[in-house]
Structure formats: structure tokens, C-alpha cells
Design a protein around this motif. Structure first.
Motif, mmCIF file in Angstrom:
data_model
loop_
_atom_site.group_PDB
_atom_site.id
_atom_site.type_symbol
_atom_site.label_atom_id
_atom_site.label_comp_id
_atom_site.label_asym_id
_atom_site.label_seq_id
_atom_site.Cartn_x
_atom_site.Cartn_y
_atom_site.Cartn_z
ATOM 1 N N UNK A 276 1.776 2.242 -3.548
ATOM 2 C CA UNK A 276 0.653 2.552 -4.434
ATOM 3 C C UNK A 276 0.279 4.123 -4.077
ATOM 4 N N UNK A 277 0.618 4.275 -2.742
ATOM 5 C CA UNK A 277 0.190 5.549 -2.082
ATOM 6 C C UNK A 277 1.089 6.811 -2.711
ATOM 7 N N UNK A 278 2.228 6.540 -2.932
ATOM 8 C CA UNK A 278 3.195 7.353 -3.627
ATOM 9 C C UNK A 278 3.237 7.309 -5.139
ATOM 10 N N UNK A 279 2.203 6.577 -5.767
ATOM 11 C CA UNK A 279 2.143 6.543 -7.056
ATOM 12 C C UNK A 279 2.921 5.538 -7.677
ATOM 13 N N UNK A 280 3.607 4.478 -7.018
ATOM 14 C CA UNK A 280 4.444 3.432 -7.772
ATOM 15 C C UNK A 280 3.552 2.232 -7.965
ATOM 16 N N UNK A 281 2.893 2.363 -9.307
ATOM 17 C CA UNK A 281 1.970 1.207 -9.692
ATOM 18 C C UNK A 281 2.537 1.226 -11.186
ATOM 19 N N UNK B 201 0.862 -1.314 -0.147
ATOM 20 C CA UNK B 201 -0.070 -0.112 -0.056
ATOM 21 C C UNK B 201 1.264 1.210 -0.065
ATOM 22 N N UNK C 215 -4.433 1.367 -11.010
ATOM 23 C CA UNK C 215 -3.347 2.056 -11.559
ATOM 24 C C UNK C 215 -3.527 3.703 -11.643
ATOM 25 N N UNK D 292 -6.444 1.994 0.127
ATOM 26 C CA UNK D 292 -5.848 0.953 -0.996
ATOM 27 C C UNK D 292 -6.432 -0.475 -0.656
ATOM 28 N N UNK E 74 1.368 14.932 -6.583
ATOM 29 C CA UNK E 74 2.346 15.077 -5.895
ATOM 30 C C UNK E 74 3.112 16.023 -6.846
ATOM 31 N N UNK F 132 -2.102 10.018 -7.883
ATOM 32 C CA UNK F 132 -1.273 10.206 -6.604
ATOM 33 C C UNK F 132 0.068 10.993 -7.287
ATOM 34 N N UNK F 133 0.706 10.459 -8.306
ATOM 35 C CA UNK F 133 1.800 11.197 -8.892
ATOM 36 C C UNK F 133 1.342 12.337 -9.429
ATOM 37 N N UNK G 162 -5.540 5.387 -9.756
ATOM 38 C CA UNK G 162 -5.171 6.076 -8.507
ATOM 39 C C UNK G 162 -3.749 6.369 -8.132
ATOM 40 N N UNK G 163 -2.981 5.516 -8.465
ATOM 41 C CA UNK G 163 -1.757 5.807 -8.484
ATOM 42 C C UNK G 163 -1.198 6.897 -9.373
ATOM 43 N N UNK G 164 -1.813 6.838 -10.543
ATOM 44 C CA UNK G 164 -1.270 8.042 -11.533
ATOM 45 C C UNK G 164 -1.734 9.362 -10.856
#
Lengths: 218, 250
Positions: A178-183, A175, B232, B217, B242, B238-239, B234-236
Motif C-alpha cells: 500500500x505504501x508504494x502505491x500498489x492497491x 502495508x 485506494x 495503513x 513518487x 503515494x504513486x 492513499x495508494x494513488x
């Protein structure tokens, strides 16, 4: 709040805080486990390592960073759980969450709070005794460990807490990425697999140490 | 087949609702779930009772209107479908079926099973668009080269029908899957790049103001989404968030 830190008050910014502090604590656990495992190898070696951790200037400085990491993770985690509970004032009469999500992902606040209770006990019996008290009258750090784990109830409580920690980490590890955008289709399956291996090693490793000391005391 | 239904009845937004039991008989397994609801409503009308209000429109799985939390699952016990695509063959004779509205602070009940999803509209209005001249002199879309992978990913995100199943099924009532699909769809394409930072910051801000919960998550949304919108996205988001937070100047 200053503009530069504005993002940390949003839903996504708060996830970043949980994720980054979580990854920091995940790294810390590896160091903690490695040193504790020395207590199974040799008493003298463990005492030496423990002494190093208690005196080295860098480790001493990092202690404050670690404390901040814990505080941010715990306070933010509880605050998020509270606001999430408010987002659904009327619950479902019938809900089947197990059909679409894992137990560990749904019980983060429960496993987290149980680990927090354990942390209070753990800090009292080890951190406090080693730093500020007389180690219950024991000569070395190793002796303190052996004496505490001679109690079966105490050992049982520790093993239970490590299982809770394992469940918490099982979701927490993947998790955090995923939260910092690593997917990424290439890396995410590997991160998930590594997360499972990591939580089993941490949970089983700490449990093993407690159990071995208990059985040695018999 | 004969069924027992436990359905949420609520007069209006402010009144107290409750689960009410109904019996329906001779239901064909070839019916859709909504047709079964129509039959119940016809019986209620004949009896002089107030029919059960529920959302529906296209009845072919593309509009996103039909909602319903059926037997503890958004859109019922099947995957990749909306409620209008759920068939009665998924149930057995004698079953008891719980039918509830989407539950979220940001989706207040209007009547019975109908909820107000205009919070999604307000999120879209805050940034889910591109500002282009549409007065008749727009450029041919094919003049802008777009890598096939990006076009495919943007299209996958664009299949979101805004039904709200992600919010309904999330234990935190989080709208992250919906918002991230809309952010992704535009961020992946050159036409959406101009308002990239503003869009994600404003949409997330509006999402938070509407009272949706935070994403933890669990991945439940991805499983229940009728269109298979991926985590994926949601991850995008988040990026994107940021990046936008770091580069914005004001």
C-alpha cells in the motif's frame, strides 16, 4: 538535503523507506528460514549451508546491505512513531480503536521494538559467536544451535519473539505494498491473503526449529 | 430514555479543559444526536449555565461540519454517517455517553467540542484546485471526453466532505485520507492533469507542515469515513507523489 533525495524527508517519502526496507527484510527472512530448516533435515547439510553463507563473496557483500536495511527500518520506524505520538498531544478519554483497525496494525512499534530486543540477543549468541568468537567451544555451527536450544527459557523466548515477528509481518507485508502505491481491486485481496500465509509460515517455521531442537535435547 | 453524558468542556484554545458530567431525561429514540445536544443546551441556558459549543450546519450529512468523538468512535457507533445522522435509537436507556472533540495537534480546540479545521483549508489552498478561466467563456464540460471509470472514481473521491473524521480516528492523527481524496479527484480528470505534479507535492508539503501524523495503513480512516472514501486513494496519492518527485525538474 540534496534535491534528488528531498522526497525521503516527507511523510510519504518516509513511508517509502519503511516499505522498501521492509520488503527487503521480508525477502531476507525467507532465505534465513530456508537455511535454518536444513538443521531439522541433516546436521552436515546445515553446516555446509552455514559455511557457504559465511564465506561466499556475494553473501558477504549483501551482509552490509542487510545491516543498512535493518538500520534504516529501525531508525525510521522509531522516528515515525515518535512524531506520530506528537500529532495527538491530548488523548481521548474513551477510545475504541478495535472497532475499526486490527491489533497488528496498531502495535507495529511495540512488536517492532520487541523484535529489535530479540535481534540484539540473536546477534550476540549467533552472529558474534560464529564470526568473531569461539562458538562457545562447539566444533560445528549445528552444535552451537543444539546447545542454545537445550535451554527451555531460551527456546521460550525465541518462540515468543517469533510470534511478535509474525504479528509485525501480518500488518507489515500488506502495508508495504500500500505504501508504494500498489492497491488494485484485482491484486490487493491476493496480496493480503499471501501476507497472512507468509507471516504464519515464517512465525511457525522459526518456532518449529527452536522447539524441535529443544525436544531433541530432552 | 435517560442518559448520563460526559462532555469535554474547555473555555478557549489556551485554557485547560476537562470532562464534565450531565444528565438528560426523556430523550426520544427518534431524535438525532444533535437534537439531544440542543435539549441539553436549552436546559443549561434556562439554568443560566454556559451552553456547550459544538459544530453543526446542514444537519443532513452533506456539509461535514458536525464532528464529535462519541463513545470512542468518530461520529459515534454507526458507519457511513455524520453525527447529525446518528439517532438516539443507537443508545439504550441508562447509557453513559462520552462526547469529545476531534483530537489532533493540527485541530486545536476553539471551545468545548468545536475544533479549528482551517489546516484543511490551507492544504486545499496549496494545491487543491485547477487554474481555469471562469470569466464566462468556460468550455462545456461535456466537450472533454472522460472514461466512465475515471469519472466514477473521481466522483467517489469528490464526495469527501472534509469533516476530519479520518484525522480524529487515526491513531497518528494523519490527514492522508482527506488529502488523497482531494489529490485523486483532480488527478483522475483531464482538467486536473496540468497541475498534477505541483499539486501533490505542495499539498503533501502543507499537510506535513500542519503537524498531522504519518499514515501507518491501519485503515481506521476508511472505516470511519462518513462517505466511504477508500484507502485506494492513499495508494494513488503515494504513486502520484513518487511520480511527481521523480519527474519534477527543480
Amino acid at each position: 538535503m540534496s534535491k534528488a533525495f528531498e522526497m525521503f524527508s516527507s511523510s510519504i517519502g518516509r513511508k517509502f523507506v519503511m516499505s522498501l526496507t521492509g520488503l527487503f527484510l521480508i525477502t531476507y527472512l525467507v532465505i534465513h528460514l530456508a537455511i535454518n530448516l536444513l538443521s531439522l533435515v541433516d546436521a552436515h547439510l546445515f553446516n555446509e549451508a552455514s559455511h557457504f553463507m559465511g564465506t561466499n563473496w556475494f553473501i558477504q557483500a549483501m551482509q552490509y546491505v542487510l545491516a543498512l536495511g535493518f538500520i534504516f527500518h529501525i531508525v525510521q520506524g522509531i522516528a515515525l512513531a515518535r512524531s506520530n505520538a506528537k500529532a495527538r498531544p491530548q488523548k481521548y478519554a474513551l477510545d475504541k480503536p478495535s472497532t475499526n483497525s486490527s491489533f497488528s496494525s496498531r502495535s507495529m512499534i511495540i512488536t517492532g521494538l520487541l523484535v529489535l530486543l530479540f535481534l540484539v540477543l540473536h546477534l550476540r549468541d549467533y552472529f558474534w559467536e560464529l564470526k568473531f568468537d569461539d562458538m562457545n567451544g562447539h566444533a560445528t555451527d549445528f552444535d552451537l544451535v543444539v546447545a542454545l536450544f537445550a535451554n527451555p527459557l531460551y527456546t521460550g523466548l525465541y518462540v515468543f519473539s517469533f510470534i511478535m515477528l509474525g504479528i509485525h509481518l501480518n500488518h507489515g507485508f500488506q502495508s508495504a505494498f500500500q505504501s508504494v502505491g500498489v492497491n488494485h481491486p484485482k491484486y490487493t485481496p491476493g496480496i493480503k491473503k499471501f501476507g497472512v500465509i507468509y507471516c504464519v509460515i515464517v512465525s511457525a517455521g522459526f518456532s518449529l526449529i527452536a522447539l524441535v531442537h529443544y525436544f531433541n535435547s530432552l | 430514555m435517560n442518559l448520563t453524558l460526559k462532555i469535554w468542556r474547555q473555555k478557549n484554545t489556551t485554557s485547560q479543559g476537562k470532562m464534565v458530567e450531565y444528565k438528560v431525561n426523556n430523550i426520544s429514540e427518534d431524535m438525532s444526536f444533535l437534537e439531544m445536544m440542543d435539549i441539553l443546551n436549552e436546559e443549561l441556558i434556562v439554568k443560566g449555565d454556559d451552553p456547550i459549543a459544538f459544530d453543526h450546519d446542514c444537519r443532513e450529512g452533506i456539509c461535514g461540519m458536525c464532528s464529535l468523538y462519541i463513545n470512542g468512535e468518530a461520529h459515534g457507533p454507526d458507519r457511513g454517517i455524520t453525527t447529525c445522522q446518528l439517532h438516539m435509537r443507537k443508545f439504550k436507556d441508562g447509557d453513559t455517553i462520552y462526547i469529545e472533540p476531534w483530537r489532533a495537534k493540527a485541530f486545536p480546540v476553539i471551545k468545548d467540542l468545536v475544533v479549528d479545521r482551517t489546516s484543511f483549508e490551507r492544504i486545499m489552498a496549496s494545491g487543491g484546485f485547477i487554474s481555469v478561466n471562469t470569466s464566462g467563456n468556460t468550455q462545456d464540460a461535456n466537450n472533454i471526453p472522460i472514461p466512465k471509470d475515471d469519472a466514477d472514481e473521481a466522483f467517489d473521491a469528490a464526495t469527501c466532505i472534509g469533516c476530519g473524521a479520518c484525522v480524529a480516528t487515526c491513531k497518528n492523527s494523519s490527514a492522508m485520507l482527506f488529502v488523497s481524496a482531494k489529490v485523486s479527484q483532480l488527478a483522475l480528470l483531464p482538467q486536473g492533469k496540468l497541475e498534477r505534479e505541483r499539486r501533490v507535492l505542495n499539498m503533501v508539503d502543507q499537510m506535513d507542515k500542519e503537524g498531522f501524523g504519518n499514515c501507518t495503513n491501519t485503515g481506521a480512516c476508511e472505516v470511519e469515513c462518513p462517505k466511504g472514501i477508500s484507502l485506494s486513494n492513499i495508494a494513488r496519492m503515494n504513486r502520484e507523489y513518487l511520480r511527481a518527485s521523480l519527474v519534477k525538474k527543480d
